[in-house]
Write a protein that holds these residues in place. Structure first.
Motif, PDB file in Angstrom:
ATOM      1  N   UNK A  44       0.807  -1.220   0.000  1.00  0.00           N
ATOM      2  CA  UNK A  44       0.000   0.000   0.000  1.00  0.00           C
ATOM      3  C   UNK A  44       0.841   1.272   0.000  1.00  0.00           C
ATOM      4  N   UNK A  45       2.142   1.154   0.228  1.00  0.00           N
ATOM      5  CA  UNK A  45       2.986   2.347   0.175  1.00  0.00           C
ATOM      6  C   UNK A  45       3.250   2.804  -1.250  1.00  0.00           C
ATOM      7  N   UNK A  46       2.874   1.962  -2.212  1.00  0.00           N
ATOM      8  CA  UNK A  46       3.023   2.302  -3.624  1.00  0.00           C
ATOM      9  C   UNK A  46       1.656   2.637  -4.214  1.00  0.00           C
ATOM     10  N   UNK A  47       1.600   3.642  -5.064  1.00  0.00           N
ATOM     11  CA  UNK A  47       0.367   3.964  -5.768  1.00  0.00           C
ATOM     12  C   UNK A  47       0.043   2.851  -6.758  1.00  0.00           C
ATOM     13  N   UNK A  48      -1.233   2.740  -7.099  1.00  0.00           N
ATOM     14  CA  UNK A  48      -1.659   1.697  -8.026  1.00  0.00           C
ATOM     15  C   UNK A  48      -1.003   1.845  -9.392  1.00  0.00           C
ATOM     16  N   UNK A  49      -0.616   3.073  -9.752  1.00  0.00           N
ATOM     17  CA  UNK A  49       0.006   3.298 -11.054  1.00  0.00           C
ATOM     18  C   UNK A  49       1.494   3.028 -11.088  1.00  0.00           C
ATOM     19  N   UNK A  50       2.084   2.675  -9.942  1.00  0.00           N
ATOM     20  CA  UNK A  50       3.513   2.385  -9.888  1.00  0.00           C
ATOM     21  C   UNK A  50       3.842   1.168 -10.755  1.00  0.00           C
ATOM     22  N   UNK A  51       4.995   1.206 -11.385  1.00  0.00           N
ATOM     23  CA  UNK A  51       5.438   0.078 -12.197  1.00  0.00           C
ATOM     24  C   UNK A  51       5.469  -1.190 -11.342  1.00  0.00           C
ATOM     25  N   UNK A  52       4.796  -2.229 -11.816  1.00  0.00           N
ATOM     26  CA  UNK A  52       4.637  -3.424 -10.990  1.00  0.00           C
ATOM     27  C   UNK A  52       5.967  -4.132 -10.740  1.00  0.00           C
ATOM     28  N   UNK A  53       6.882  -4.077 -11.711  1.00  0.00           N
ATOM     29  CA  UNK A  53       8.197  -4.679 -11.505  1.00  0.00           C
ATOM     30  C   UNK A  53       8.957  -3.958 -10.390  1.00  0.00           C
ATOM     31  N   UNK A  54       8.769  -2.650 -10.306  1.00  0.00           N
ATOM     32  CA  UNK A  54       9.404  -1.870  -9.238  1.00  0.00           C
ATOM     33  C   UNK A  54       8.873  -2.279  -7.877  1.00  0.00           C
ATOM     34  N   UNK A  55       7.565  -2.478  -7.789  1.00  0.00           N
ATOM     35  CA  UNK A  55       6.949  -2.898  -6.534  1.00  0.00           C
ATOM     36  C   UNK A  55       7.500  -4.244  -6.096  1.00  0.00           C
ATOM     37  N   UNK A  56       7.548  -5.183  -7.020  1.00  0.00           N
ATOM     38  CA  UNK A  56       8.038  -6.523  -6.687  1.00  0.00           C
ATOM     39  C   UNK A  56       9.494  -6.483  -6.249  1.00  0.00           C
ATOM     40  N   UNK A  57      10.308  -5.719  -6.975  1.00  0.00           N
ATOM     41  CA  UNK A  57      11.730  -5.640  -6.659  1.00  0.00           C
ATOM     42  C   UNK A  57      11.963  -5.007  -5.290  1.00  0.00           C
ATOM     43  N   UNK A  58      11.257  -3.922  -5.004  1.00  0.00           N
ATOM     44  CA  UNK A  58      11.491  -3.190  -3.760  1.00  0.00           C
ATOM     45  C   UNK A  58      10.886  -3.878  -2.538  1.00  0.00           C
ATOM     46  N   UNK A  59       9.972  -4.806  -2.752  1.00  0.00           N
ATOM     47  CA  UNK A  59       9.365  -5.521  -1.626  1.00  0.00           C
ATOM     48  C   UNK A  59       9.830  -6.971  -1.538  1.00  0.00           C
ATOM     49  N   UNK A  60      10.773  -7.360  -2.401  1.00  0.00           N
ATOM     50  CA  UNK A  60      11.282  -8.739  -2.435  1.00  0.00           C
ATOM     51  C   UNK A  60      10.161  -9.764  -2.596  1.00  0.00           C
ATOM     52  N   UNK A  61       9.092  -9.356  -3.272  1.00  0.00           N
ATOM     53  CA  UNK A  61       7.996 -10.289  -3.505  1.00  0.00           C
ATOM     54  C   UNK A  61       7.202 -10.650  -2.270  1.00  0.00           C
ATOM     55  N   UNK A  62       7.377  -9.906  -1.172  1.00  0.00           N
ATOM     56  CA  UNK A  62       6.684 -10.211   0.077  1.00  0.00           C
ATOM     57  C   UNK A  62       5.360  -9.477   0.212  1.00  0.00           C
ATOM     58  N   UNK A  63       5.097  -8.521  -0.685  1.00  0.00           N
ATOM     59  CA  UNK A  63       3.856  -7.744  -0.644  1.00  0.00           C
ATOM     60  C   UNK A  63       3.139  -7.853  -1.979  1.00  0.00           C
ATOM     61  N   UNK A  64       1.823  -7.807  -1.940  1.00  0.00           N
ATOM     62  CA  UNK A  64       1.008  -7.939  -3.144  1.00  0.00           C
ATOM     63  C   UNK A  64       0.841  -6.581  -3.804  1.00  0.00           C
ATOM     64  N   UNK A  65       1.225  -6.432  -5.063  1.00  0.00           N
ATOM     65  CA  UNK A  65       0.969  -5.177  -5.770  1.00  0.00           C
ATOM     66  C   UNK A  65      -0.532  -4.897  -5.862  1.00  0.00           C
ATOM     67  N   UNK A  66      -0.915  -3.639  -5.676  1.00  0.00           N
ATOM     68  CA  UNK A  66      -2.331  -3.290  -5.731  1.00  0.00           C
ATOM     69  C   UNK A  66      -2.942  -3.630  -7.084  1.00  0.00           C
ATOM     70  N   UNK A  67      -2.128  -3.564  -8.137  1.00  0.00           N
ATOM     71  CA  UNK A  67      -2.640  -3.894  -9.472  1.00  0.00           C
ATOM     72  C   UNK A  67      -3.197  -5.312  -9.538  1.00  0.00           C
ATOM     73  N   UNK A  68      -2.578  -6.234  -8.797  1.00  0.00           N
ATOM     74  CA  UNK A  68      -3.040  -7.614  -8.811  1.00  0.00           C
ATOM     75  C   UNK A  68      -4.424  -7.732  -8.166  1.00  0.00           C
ATOM     76  N   UNK A  69      -4.647  -6.966  -7.109  1.00  0.00           N
ATOM     77  CA  UNK A  69      -5.950  -7.004  -6.447  1.00  0.00           C
ATOM     78  C   UNK A  69      -7.020  -6.394  -7.346  1.00  0.00           C
ATOM     79  N   UNK A  70      -6.677  -5.281  -7.982  1.00  0.00           N
ATOM     80  CA  UNK A  70      -7.631  -4.658  -8.907  1.00  0.00           C
ATOM     81  C   UNK A  70      -7.989  -5.635 -10.021  1.00  0.00           C
TER      82      UNK A  70
END
Length: 244
Positions: free
Chosen positions: A190-216
């Motif tokens: 949730x610290x990332x906006x939904x429009x954030x690049x999904x690869x960036x989210x995965x990289x910065x969270x080590x795959x431990x957090x679900x990108x909001x895009x996946x929930x949408x």
């Protein structure tokens, strides 16, 4: 199936931040009508003229349901999305202790997460009946699934209760072809906006957090189904979440 040009009406709870904000900004089309529920008015609503904001405190279930129903009136509702989930003040930390949770805090969590959910659904059933393909979607948690290893007693109890609501409510609303679903989520990015690049989210969270895009994406799938189908549960932990 959803027709792109057909106006839909959403009732979305918890729109002020996090997932609720992402849902409000990403799921409805600009032509859709949205009723958004939160205690404080989000700043981003200046960009969303199709959102009618309703201020209410869900910890007071009867009063909040009455306020929301009064604002909605007899309008049709196509999608009811209950994105609400408060937890103990010391939850998800090493300091968590069920014995230290006050009776007031426990009651407040139950009222907000469960009682308010039930009363608000009950108050708008007639609105949902007006839709040809209405969906009720509850945002649950992996803390409501069997054999999770979390310690948070009250939060977990409310998330298990949401699953009970879904299974029983479906039987009550089957004749009206109103779909009732729950999406059980793990930890969100949730610290990332939904429009954030999904690869960036995965990289910065080590795959431990679900990108909001996946929930949408999961929510879009549910509302895209016809009234001949009912998506009962979607379980979505992060790939590197070992809570289950």
């Amino acid at each position: 199936m959803i027709l792109k040009n057909e106006k839909k009406t959403y009732l979305i709870f918890g729109i002020s931040k996090g997932l609720g904000k992402a849902i409000t900004k990403s799921l409805p089309n600009e032509n859709d009508e949205v009723f958004g529920i939160s205690r404080s008015k989000p700043n981003y609503l200046t960009e969303k003229p199709n959102v009618t904001w309703i201020s209410t405190d869900l910890s007071n279930p009867k009063n909040s349901a009455e306020i929301i129903k009064e604002n909605i009136g007899n309008r049709k509702i196509d999608y009811f999305i209950y994105n609400v989930g408060i937890w103990e003040s010391n939850a998800f930390t090493e300091k968590y202790s069920f014995e230290e949770n006050s009776e007031l805090e426990i009651a407040n969590i139950i009222n907000t997460n469960i009682t308010s959910c039930i009363l608000n659904i009950k108050s708008v059933i007639e609105n949902l009946k007006q839709s040809e393909n209405a969906k009720i979607i509850l945002i649950g948690s992996t803390w409501g699934l069997d054999n999770h290893n979390g310690k948070e007693v009250t939060f977990s109890a409310t998330k298990f209760a949401l699953r009970g609501i879904v299974h029983s409510l479906r039987e009550n609303l089957r004749e009206y072809k109103i779909g009732v679903s729950i999406v059980n989520l793990g930890y969100l990015a949730t610290e990332f906006e939904n429009g954030e690049n999904i690869e960036t989210v995965i990289e910065q969270t080590d795959g431990k957090l679900i990108p909001l895009q996946d929930v949408i994406g999961a929510l879009k799938f549910i509302i895209s189904t016809s009234n001949a189908s009912c998506v009962k549960e979607i379980n979505m932990p992060a790939m590197n979440d070992f809570n289950l």
